[in-house]
Design a protein around this motif. Sequence first.
Motif, mmCIF file in Angstrom:
data_model
loop_
_atom_site.group_PDB
_atom_site.id
_atom_site.type_symbol
_atom_site.label_atom_id
_atom_site.label_comp_id
_atom_site.label_asym_id
_atom_site.label_seq_id
_atom_site.Cartn_x
_atom_site.Cartn_y
_atom_site.Cartn_z
ATOM 1 N N ARG A 98 0.845 -1.208 0.000
ATOM 2 C CA ARG A 98 0.000 0.000 0.000
ATOM 3 C C ARG A 98 0.866 1.238 0.000
ATOM 4 N NH1 ARG A 98 -5.027 1.030 3.732
ATOM 5 N NH2 ARG A 98 -5.075 2.877 2.449
ATOM 6 N N HIS A 99 0.487 2.181 -0.835
ATOM 7 C CA HIS A 99 1.187 3.464 -0.880
ATOM 8 C C HIS A 99 0.266 4.517 -0.286
ATOM 9 C CE1 HIS A 99 2.187 7.312 -2.995
ATOM 10 N NE2 HIS A 99 3.314 7.014 -2.406
ATOM 11 N N TYR A 100 0.802 5.283 0.674
ATOM 12 C CA TYR A 100 0.000 6.309 1.352
ATOM 13 C C TYR A 100 0.347 7.675 0.767
ATOM 14 C CZ TYR A 100 -1.084 2.635 4.670
ATOM 15 O OH TYR A 100 -1.521 1.456 5.235
ATOM 16 N N ARG A 142 1.448 10.559 3.095
ATOM 17 C CA ARG A 142 2.784 10.567 3.710
ATOM 18 C C ARG A 142 3.894 10.808 2.677
ATOM 19 N NH1 ARG A 142 2.407 4.871 6.852
ATOM 20 N NH2 ARG A 142 0.359 5.143 7.787
ATOM 21 N N CYS A 143 3.575 10.577 1.437
ATOM 22 C CA CYS A 143 4.589 10.614 0.375
ATOM 23 C C CYS A 143 4.952 12.056 0.026
ATOM 24 C CB CYS A 143 4.047 9.896 -0.858
ATOM 25 S SG CYS A 143 5.192 9.908 -2.254
ATOM 26 N N VAL A 144 6.260 12.310 -0.079
ATOM 27 C CA VAL A 144 6.722 13.652 -0.443
ATOM 28 C C VAL A 144 7.283 13.668 -1.873
ATOM 29 C CG1 VAL A 144 7.199 14.288 1.951
ATOM 30 C CG2 VAL A 144 9.018 13.255 0.560
ATOM 31 N N ASP A 145 7.047 12.595 -2.610
ATOM 32 C CA ASP A 145 7.477 12.493 -4.017
ATOM 33 C C ASP A 145 8.988 12.679 -4.176
ATOM 34 O OD1 ASP A 145 4.802 12.118 -5.067
ATOM 35 O OD2 ASP A 145 4.457 14.208 -4.569
ATOM 36 N N CYS A 146 9.735 12.114 -3.216
ATOM 37 C CA CYS A 146 11.199 12.244 -3.315
ATOM 38 C C CYS A 146 11.773 11.317 -4.383
ATOM 39 C CB CYS A 146 11.831 11.942 -1.960
ATOM 40 S SG CYS A 146 11.727 10.192 -1.493
ATOM 41 N N THR A 147 11.016 10.316 -4.777
ATOM 42 C CA THR A 147 11.327 9.328 -5.833
ATOM 43 C C THR A 147 12.421 8.320 -5.449
ATOM 44 O OG1 THR A 147 13.029 10.533 -7.102
ATOM 45 C CG2 THR A 147 10.717 11.055 -7.591
ATOM 46 N N ALA A 148 12.847 8.308 -4.194
ATOM 47 C CA ALA A 148 13.894 7.358 -3.793
ATOM 48 C C ALA A 148 13.472 5.906 -4.057
ATOM 49 C CB ALA A 148 14.224 7.542 -2.314
ATOM 50 N N GLU A 195 5.043 13.688 -9.663
ATOM 51 C CA GLU A 195 4.511 12.949 -8.511
ATOM 52 C C GLU A 195 4.735 11.450 -8.704
ATOM 53 O OE1 GLU A 195 0.446 14.078 -8.218
ATOM 54 O OE2 GLU A 195 0.894 15.969 -7.194
ATOM 55 N N LEU A 196 4.831 10.768 -7.576
ATOM 56 C CA LEU A 196 5.012 9.321 -7.628
ATOM 57 C C LEU A 196 3.730 8.646 -8.118
ATOM 58 C CD1 LEU A 196 7.113 7.056 -6.657
ATOM 59 C CD2 LEU A 196 5.404 6.655 -4.892
ATOM 60 N N ILE A 197 3.909 7.627 -8.954
ATOM 61 C CA ILE A 197 2.770 6.798 -9.388
ATOM 62 C C ILE A 197 3.050 5.374 -8.932
ATOM 63 C CG2 ILE A 197 1.487 5.885 -11.363
ATOM 64 C CD1 ILE A 197 2.506 8.329 -12.960
ATOM 65 N N PRO A 203 12.409 -0.211 2.896
ATOM 66 C CA PRO A 203 13.538 0.475 3.538
ATOM 67 C C PRO A 203 14.010 1.702 2.755
ATOM 68 C CG PRO A 203 14.257 -1.583 2.525
ATOM 69 C CD PRO A 203 12.762 -1.562 2.443
ATOM 70 N N ALA A 204 13.636 1.801 1.492
ATOM 71 C CA ALA A 204 14.074 2.953 0.685
ATOM 72 C C ALA A 204 13.294 4.213 1.036
ATOM 73 C CB ALA A 204 13.921 2.637 -0.799
ATOM 74 N N CYS A 205 12.136 4.056 1.653
ATOM 75 C CA CYS A 205 11.280 5.210 1.934
ATOM 76 C C CYS A 205 11.473 5.683 3.379
ATOM 77 C CB CYS A 205 9.816 4.848 1.695
ATOM 78 S SG CYS A 205 8.724 6.248 2.037
HETATM 79 S S1 SF4 Z 1 10.455 6.970 -1.189
HETATM 80 FE FE1 SF4 Z 1 8.731 6.839 -2.632
HETATM 81 S S2 SF4 Z 1 6.912 6.537 -1.358
HETATM 82 FE FE2 SF4 Z 1 8.538 7.246 -0.015
HETATM 83 S S3 SF4 Z 1 8.250 9.473 0.070
HETATM 84 FE FE3 SF4 Z 1 9.744 9.062 -1.538
HETATM 85 S S4 SF4 Z 1 8.515 8.913 -3.419
HETATM 86 FE FE4 SF4 Z 1 7.091 8.719 -1.691
#
Ligand code: SF4
Length: 131
Positions: free
Chosen positions: A75-77, A80-86, A104-106, A120-122
């Motif tokens: 699940r993606h919330y 909470r997501c800041v669209d950092c793309t990590a 924005e993240l998709i 762990p990446a988020c």
């Molecule tokens: S790692 Fe992905 S899900 Fe987490 S904040 Fe960044 S873009 Fe959003």
Amino acid sequence: MLVLSFPPRLIQEPVTNNLIRQFDLQVNILRARVKPRERGRMVVELQGSKESLEQGLAYLDEHGVEVDPMVQEMRHYDERCVDCTACTAVCPTDALTVDPVSRELIFEPSHCIICESCIPACSYEAIESQF
Ligand code: SF4
Ligand code: SF4
């Protein structure tokens, strides 16, 4: 793999030990969420003879433990997501991508293979595994 759901009255009972001792089953507990006075959930892998498995499942049924096949999803919330793309860098299937216009993240669940690399990446806990 099965999901076992325990009513609160069974939280303190040695249900998995009984599966091992009484029915000669191998029980591998993969995940557990057990809180006092709440319904407990446990993901287990059961191994044993067909007869032992049938008897063990009958035991669980008799004791009010619900047994369901393992179904897991990510699940993606958005909130909470800041669209950092990590997370997109570690996703092997392009289930996580970036909209080229909005940046924005998709998240495309149908592409997800539930490898859990993105968790762990988020740093914002915007992706979780649900079972
Ligand atoms: S790692 Fe992905 S899900 Fe987490 S904040 Fe960044 S873009 Fe959003
Ligand atoms: S669990 Fe794996 S496949 Fe699914 S979104 Fe995360 S990194 Fe991508």
